[in-house]
Write a protein that holds these residues in place. Structure first.
Motif, PDB file in Angstrom:
ATOM      1  N   ILE A  91      42.394  83.959  55.249  1.00  0.00           N
ATOM      2  CA  ILE A  91      41.733  82.908  56.030  1.00  0.00           C
ATOM      3  C   ILE A  91      42.313  82.915  57.438  1.00  0.00           C
ATOM      4  N   ASN A  92      41.449  83.048  58.439  1.00  0.00           N
ATOM      5  CA  ASN A  92      41.910  83.052  59.818  1.00  0.00           C
ATOM      6  C   ASN A  92      41.123  82.052  60.646  1.00  0.00           C
ATOM      7  N   ARG A  93      41.623  81.755  61.817  1.00  0.00           N
ATOM      8  CA  ARG A  93      40.944  80.846  62.757  1.00  0.00           C
ATOM      9  C   ARG A  93      39.967  81.636  63.612  1.00  0.00           C
ATOM     10  N   LEU A  94      38.793  81.067  63.785  1.00  0.00           N
ATOM     11  CA  LEU A  94      37.774  81.651  64.649  1.00  0.00           C
ATOM     12  C   LEU A  94      37.260  80.561  65.575  1.00  0.00           C
ATOM     13  N   THR A  95      36.731  80.970  66.704  1.00  0.00           N
ATOM     14  CA  THR A  95      36.088  80.033  67.620  1.00  0.00           C
ATOM     15  C   THR A  95      34.764  80.623  68.055  1.00  0.00           C
ATOM     16  N   ILE A  96      33.726  79.813  68.024  1.00  0.00           N
ATOM     17  CA  ILE A  96      32.458  80.182  68.650  1.00  0.00           C
ATOM     18  C   ILE A  96      32.354  79.296  69.877  1.00  0.00           C
ATOM     19  N   ASN A  97      32.381  79.917  71.047  1.00  0.00           N
ATOM     20  CA  ASN A  97      32.343  79.162  72.299  1.00  0.00           C
ATOM     21  C   ASN A  97      30.983  78.512  72.509  1.00  0.00           C
ATOM     22  N   SER A  98      30.973  77.438  73.284  1.00  0.00           N
ATOM     23  CA  SER A  98      29.702  76.800  73.615  1.00  0.00           C
ATOM     24  C   SER A  98      28.851  77.811  74.379  1.00  0.00           C
ATOM     25  N   ALA A  99      27.543  77.743  74.152  1.00  0.00           N
ATOM     26  CA  ALA A  99      26.637  78.709  74.773  1.00  0.00           C
ATOM     27  C   ALA A  99      25.207  78.181  74.727  1.00  0.00           C
ATOM     28  N   LYS A 100      24.378  78.767  75.558  1.00  0.00           N
ATOM     29  CA  LYS A 100      22.937  78.516  75.483  1.00  0.00           C
ATOM     30  C   LYS A 100      22.414  79.407  74.359  1.00  0.00           C
ATOM     31  N   CYS A 101      21.750  78.803  73.384  1.00  0.00           N
ATOM     32  CA  CYS A 101      21.290  79.551  72.216  1.00  0.00           C
ATOM     33  C   CYS A 101      19.847  79.224  71.873  1.00  0.00           C
ATOM     34  N   ILE A 102      19.160  80.236  71.355  1.00  0.00           N
ATOM     35  CA  ILE A 102      17.904  79.997  70.650  1.00  0.00           C
ATOM     36  C   ILE A 102      18.315  79.640  69.235  1.00  0.00           C
ATOM     37  N   VAL A 103      17.800  78.517  68.748  1.00  0.00           N
ATOM     38  CA  VAL A 103      18.153  78.056  67.407  1.00  0.00           C
ATOM     39  C   VAL A 103      16.873  77.918  66.603  1.00  0.00           C
ATOM     40  N   GLY A 104      16.810  78.619  65.486  1.00  0.00           N
ATOM     41  CA  GLY A 104      15.654  78.540  64.602  1.00  0.00           C
ATOM     42  C   GLY A 104      16.058  77.939  63.277  1.00  0.00           C
ATOM     43  N   ARG A 105      15.371  76.881  62.864  1.00  0.00           N
ATOM     44  CA  ARG A 105      15.633  76.247  61.547  1.00  0.00           C
ATOM     45  C   ARG A 105      14.635  76.819  60.559  1.00  0.00           C
ATOM     46  N   PHE A 106      15.147  77.437  59.503  1.00  0.00           N
ATOM     47  CA  PHE A 106      14.321  78.074  58.491  1.00  0.00           C
ATOM     48  C   PHE A 106      14.639  77.512  57.112  1.00  0.00           C
ATOM     49  N   GLU A 107      13.660  77.555  56.232  1.00  0.00           N
ATOM     50  CA  GLU A 107      13.855  77.290  54.807  1.00  0.00           C
ATOM     51  C   GLU A 107      13.366  78.541  54.099  1.00  0.00           C
ATOM     52  N   ILE A 108      14.321  79.384  53.690  1.00  0.00           N
ATOM     53  CA  ILE A 108      13.993  80.740  53.242  1.00  0.00           C
ATOM     54  C   ILE A 108      14.775  81.138  51.998  1.00  0.00           C
ATOM     55  N   THR A 109      14.246  82.155  51.322  1.00  0.00           N
ATOM     56  CA  THR A 109      14.960  82.744  50.191  1.00  0.00           C
ATOM     57  C   THR A 109      15.910  83.823  50.717  1.00  0.00           C
ATOM     58  N   HIS A 110      16.767  84.289  49.853  1.00  0.00           N
ATOM     59  CA  HIS A 110      17.721  85.335  50.200  1.00  0.00           C
ATOM     60  C   HIS A 110      17.021  86.560  50.802  1.00  0.00           C
ATOM     61  N   ASP A 111      15.861  86.914  50.257  1.00  0.00           N
ATOM     62  CA  ASP A 111      15.135  88.105  50.700  1.00  0.00           C
ATOM     63  C   ASP A 111      14.430  87.932  52.045  1.00  0.00           C
ATOM     64  N   GLU A 112      14.394  86.733  52.589  1.00  0.00           N
ATOM     65  CA  GLU A 112      13.652  86.487  53.826  1.00  0.00           C
ATOM     66  C   GLU A 112      14.530  86.417  55.077  1.00  0.00           C
TER      67      GLU A 112
ATOM     68  N   LEU B 224      19.543  79.687  62.472  1.00  0.00           N
ATOM     69  CA  LEU B 224      19.942  80.976  63.029  1.00  0.00           C
ATOM     70  C   LEU B 224      20.133  80.788  64.515  1.00  0.00           C
ATOM     71  N   TYR B 225      21.233  81.275  65.046  1.00  0.00           N
ATOM     72  CA  TYR B 225      21.597  81.101  66.468  1.00  0.00           C
ATOM     73  C   TYR B 225      21.661  82.458  67.150  1.00  0.00           C
ATOM     74  N   ILE B 226      20.952  82.582  68.270  1.00  0.00           N
ATOM     75  CA  ILE B 226      21.083  83.768  69.122  1.00  0.00           C
ATOM     76  C   ILE B 226      21.536  83.285  70.510  1.00  0.00           C
ATOM     77  N   PRO B 227      22.775  83.611  70.911  1.00  0.00           N
ATOM     78  CA  PRO B 227      23.204  83.265  72.267  1.00  0.00           C
ATOM     79  C   PRO B 227      22.382  84.061  73.288  1.00  0.00           C
ATOM     80  N   VAL B 228      21.895  83.370  74.318  1.00  0.00           N
ATOM     81  CA  VAL B 228      20.997  84.001  75.290  1.00  0.00           C
ATOM     82  C   VAL B 228      21.436  83.692  76.720  1.00  0.00           C
ATOM     83  N   VAL B 229      20.879  84.495  77.636  1.00  0.00           N
ATOM     84  CA  VAL B 229      21.058  84.252  79.076  1.00  0.00           C
ATOM     85  C   VAL B 229      19.694  84.069  79.693  1.00  0.00           C
TER      86      VAL B 229
END
Length: 154
Positions: A84-105, A149-154
């Motif tokens: 177990i290690n420490r991670l940081t995801i910095n603040s960013a402008k992101c495209i965020v998609g909310r999905f309700e999906i199965t494992h295969d999707e 799902l988050y995609i950091p964008v510029v």
């Protein structure tokens, strides 16, 4: 795919994580993190979320070589130990998609989000894409993940 998509600034996330390579055995990374977090009470807080951070793209890296970290986002203090290690995801402008999906999707969901990004004039930023889960798919009546799902964008 039916998804709610928005562009927003995310806040910095402090995470406990387990690094894993390849899609085979990814469940074991989730199990390691859960077995570490449960005795510490880190999953009791409704704000605690599990997720996955991707260091490589499935478009250019073989699935058995993709590097990723399974993580727990929590505001609770914690000490790292073992894998177990420490991670940081910095603040960013992101495209965020909310999905309700199965494992295969998941692949289709990610592909559709990247298509939306290109069609709307965004370019992927330098930070890594990630997922945050809002449920335990095993408890969903259709065994679906409710996931952002988050995609950091510029």
């Amino acid at each position: 795919m039916n998804a709610k998509i928005e562009v927003r600034e995310t806040t910095e996330l402090k995470l406990a994580g387990v690094t894993h390579v390849g899609v085979i055995g990814i469940e074991s990374a989730f199990e390691k993190l859960t077995k570490w977090a449960v005795p510490k009470g880190l999953l009791k807080n409704s704000e605690a979320k599990m997720g996955r951070l991707f260091y490589d793209s499935f478009k250019i890296t073989a699935p058995n070589k993709v590097r990723m970290s399974v993580f727990l986002a929590t505001d609770e203090p914690f000490e790292t130990e073992g894998e177990i290690n420490r991670l940081t995801i910095n603040s960013a402008k992101c495209i965020v998609g909310r999905f309700e999906i199965t494992h295969d999707e998941f692949e289709k969901a990610w592909t559709s989000l990247f298509i939306w990004m290109n069609e709307n004039g965004y370019k992927k930023g330098g930070a890594h894409p990630f997922e945050i889960y809002h449920n335990d798919y095993r408890e969903h009546p259709e065994h679906k993940f409710i996931v952002d799902l988050y995609i950091p964008v510029v």
